[in-house]
Design a protein around this motif. Structure first.
Motif, PDB file in Angstrom:
ATOM      1  N   LEU A 298       7.093   6.032  -8.486  1.00 30.28           N
ATOM      2  CA  LEU A 298       7.692   7.233  -9.064  1.00 30.28           C
ATOM      3  C   LEU A 298       9.170   6.989  -9.303  1.00 30.28           C
ATOM      4  O   LEU A 298       9.924   6.724  -8.358  1.00 30.28           O
ATOM      5  CB  LEU A 298       7.497   8.416  -8.116  1.00 30.28           C
ATOM      6  N   ALA A 299       9.607   7.041 -10.541  1.00 30.53           N
ATOM      7  CA  ALA A 299      11.017   6.832 -10.860  1.00 30.53           C
ATOM      8  C   ALA A 299      11.794   8.130 -10.676  1.00 30.53           C
ATOM      9  O   ALA A 299      11.311   9.209 -11.010  1.00 30.53           O
ATOM     10  CB  ALA A 299      11.170   6.348 -12.298  1.00 30.53           C
TER      11      ALA A 299
ATOM     12  N   GLY B  80       0.756  -1.245   0.000  1.00 34.42           N
ATOM     13  CA  GLY B  80       0.000   0.000   0.000  1.00 34.42           C
ATOM     14  C   GLY B  80       0.783   1.289   0.000  1.00 34.42           C
ATOM     15  O   GLY B  80       0.190   2.382  -0.009  1.00 34.42           O
ATOM     16  N   ALA B  81       2.107   1.229   0.010  1.00 32.77           N
ATOM     17  CA  ALA B  81       2.908   2.452   0.046  1.00 32.77           C
ATOM     18  C   ALA B  81       3.037   3.098  -1.332  1.00 32.77           C
ATOM     19  O   ALA B  81       2.994   2.410  -2.356  1.00 32.77           O
ATOM     20  CB  ALA B  81       4.302   2.151   0.594  1.00 32.77           C
ATOM     21  N   ARG B  82       3.188   4.404  -1.316  1.00 32.98           N
ATOM     22  CA  ARG B  82       3.603   5.116  -2.521  1.00 32.98           C
ATOM     23  C   ARG B  82       5.128   5.118  -2.498  1.00 32.98           C
ATOM     24  O   ARG B  82       5.722   5.526  -1.505  1.00 32.98           O
ATOM     25  CB  ARG B  82       3.060   6.545  -2.516  1.00 32.98           C
ATOM     26  N   VAL B  83       5.733   4.690  -3.586  1.00 31.05           N
ATOM     27  CA  VAL B  83       7.176   4.440  -3.570  1.00 31.05           C
ATOM     28  C   VAL B  83       7.913   5.250  -4.624  1.00 31.05           C
ATOM     29  O   VAL B  83       7.570   5.192  -5.812  1.00 31.05           O
ATOM     30  CB  VAL B  83       7.473   2.940  -3.786  1.00 31.05           C
ATOM     31  N   MET B  84       8.951   5.967  -4.193  1.00 32.63           N
ATOM     32  CA  MET B  84       9.903   6.552  -5.121  1.00 32.63           C
ATOM     33  C   MET B  84      10.987   5.517  -5.371  1.00 32.63           C
ATOM     34  O   MET B  84      11.668   5.083  -4.430  1.00 32.63           O
ATOM     35  CB  MET B  84      10.532   7.832  -4.589  1.00 32.63           C
ATOM     36  N   VAL B  85      11.126   5.113  -6.617  1.00 30.67           N
ATOM     37  CA  VAL B  85      12.164   4.163  -7.017  1.00 30.67           C
ATOM     38  C   VAL B  85      13.367   4.990  -7.469  1.00 30.67           C
ATOM     39  O   VAL B  85      13.403   5.508  -8.586  1.00 30.67           O
ATOM     40  CB  VAL B  85      11.665   3.257  -8.161  1.00 30.67           C
ATOM     41  N   ALA B  86      14.352   5.130  -6.585  1.00 30.97           N
ATOM     42  CA  ALA B  86      15.520   5.956  -6.884  1.00 30.97           C
ATOM     43  C   ALA B  86      16.701   5.074  -7.265  1.00 30.97           C
ATOM     44  O   ALA B  86      16.975   4.075  -6.601  1.00 30.97           O
ATOM     45  CB  ALA B  86      15.882   6.814  -5.672  1.00 30.97           C
TER      46      ALA B  86
ATOM     47  N   MET C 253      16.511  14.576  -4.851  1.00 34.16           N
ATOM     48  CA  MET C 253      15.687  13.376  -4.644  1.00 34.16           C
ATOM     49  C   MET C 253      14.660  13.604  -3.538  1.00 34.16           C
ATOM     50  O   MET C 253      13.469  13.299  -3.695  1.00 34.16           O
ATOM     51  CB  MET C 253      16.587  12.191  -4.294  1.00 34.16           C
ATOM     52  N   ALA C 254      15.115  14.147  -2.424  1.00 37.49           N
ATOM     53  CA  ALA C 254      14.209  14.400  -1.301  1.00 37.49           C
ATOM     54  C   ALA C 254      13.150  15.435  -1.681  1.00 37.49           C
ATOM     55  O   ALA C 254      11.964  15.281  -1.340  1.00 37.49           O
ATOM     56  CB  ALA C 254      15.001  14.869  -0.087  1.00 37.49           C
ATOM     57  N   GLU C 255      13.559  16.472  -2.389  1.00 34.78           N
ATOM     58  CA  GLU C 255      12.616  17.510  -2.810  1.00 34.78           C
ATOM     59  C   GLU C 255      11.558  16.946  -3.753  1.00 34.78           C
ATOM     60  O   GLU C 255      10.376  17.275  -3.654  1.00 34.78           O
ATOM     61  CB  GLU C 255      13.371  18.658  -3.482  1.00 34.78           C
ATOM     62  N   ALA C 256      11.983  16.067  -4.662  1.00 37.25           N
ATOM     63  CA  ALA C 256      11.050  15.464  -5.610  1.00 37.25           C
ATOM     64  C   ALA C 256      10.045  14.565  -4.894  1.00 37.25           C
ATOM     65  O   ALA C 256       8.857  14.529  -5.239  1.00 37.25           O
ATOM     66  CB  ALA C 256      11.809  14.667  -6.668  1.00 37.25           C
ATOM     67  N   ALA C 257      10.511  13.834  -3.890  1.00 35.97           N
ATOM     68  CA  ALA C 257       9.610  12.968  -3.124  1.00 35.97           C
ATOM     69  C   ALA C 257       8.587  13.796  -2.363  1.00 35.97           C
ATOM     70  O   ALA C 257       7.391  13.466  -2.340  1.00 35.97           O
ATOM     71  CB  ALA C 257      10.408  12.101  -2.161  1.00 35.97           C
ATOM     72  N   LEU C 258       9.029  14.882  -1.748  1.00 33.68           N
ATOM     73  CA  LEU C 258       8.112  15.752  -1.016  1.00 33.68           C
ATOM     74  C   LEU C 258       7.106  16.410  -1.952  1.00 33.68           C
ATOM     75  O   LEU C 258       5.925  16.547  -1.619  1.00 33.68           O
ATOM     76  CB  LEU C 258       8.896  16.818  -0.248  1.00 33.68           C
TER      77      LEU C 258
END
Length: 246
Positions: free
Chosen positions: A52-53, A29-35, A67-72
């Protein structure tokens, strides 16, 4: 759905253990940033799980900040950070590992944890909590010859995990680590020096359960440590090693 409503960043998630963790998180159920530094790999896994890639070099401060800014920007918060990206040097006598190889191993395996903490911890403090998971290695628990500086980088990661856990506990942030044995990932050949049936048999002989760890093994363990089921667990190093370190 143990991670429903949670937003996660998983580094090095374009392949191997990171991909397994990203898949499990999304399934729960998580929304995931694939970094990942490999943009194509990140895009492939993100497309598979609906994540989210994001292309990121975890050893570079500017890249980690982006990366952190994009996730936020995408999620509005960061509940889970998995520091999975890692590299090794080829098996060699400690004095024969080049300075460039040493620097790369420490930058990706150690500096990255510092950089992500600088960029993610303030957000977690502001929102009142979070979970950080550092993917270390059995090499940091039971070092192997000819991988000295890789061993040391993973030992650093374990100590950092414990130090972070103590400091961040009052802010509701839990910090744990996984210590996997080598698995079916792009790094396997590097650990063994060469990927041959003979080398695989020799390596497998050191694992009592008799098989390599898998991305799914790592995903399952990571999901537990980053979920509320582990709300009283912090500063621990969970060995996912088939008995390798006994």
């Amino acid at each position: 759905m143990r991670l429903e409503g949670k937003a996660a960043i998983v580094t090095g998630a374009g392949s191997g253990f990171g991909a397994g963790i990203a898949r499990k998180f999304a399934a729960e159920g998580a929304r995931v940033m694939v970094a990942d530094i490999n943009a194509e790999g990140a895009a492939a896994i993100a497309g598979e799980i609906g994540g989210l890639a994001h292309q990121a070099d975890v050893a570079d401060g500017t890249s980690v900040a982006a990366m952190a800014e994009a996730a936020l920007a995408a999620f509005g918060r960061i509940d889970i950070l998995v520091n999975n990206a890692g590299v090794t040097h080829l098996p060699a006598l400690m004095e024969e590992v080049s300075e460039a190889e040493f620097d790369r191993v420490l930058a990706v395996n150690a500096r990255s944890v510092y950089l992500t903490a600088r960029n993610v911890v303030p957000q977690m403090k502001a929102q009142g909590g979070g979970a950080i998971l550092n993917v270390a290695s059995t090499a940091g628990v039971s070092p192997r010859p000819r991988l000295s500086w890789y061993n040391a980088s993973k030992g650093w990661m374990i100590t950092a995990t414990e130090a972070m856990a103590v400091e961040l506990a009052p802010f509701g942030i839990r910090v744990n680590a996984l210590a996997p044995v080598a698995g079916e990932t792009p790094l396997l050949a590097s650990f063994m020096g060469e990927d041959t049936p003979e080398m695989r048999a020799k390596f497998l002989a050191t694992i009592p359960i008799g098989r390599f760890s898998t991305p799914a093994d790592m995903g399952n363990a990571a999901c537990y440590l980053c979920s509320q089921e582990a709300s009283m667990v912090t500063g621990t190093v969970l060995r996912v090693d088939g008995g390798r370190c006994i």
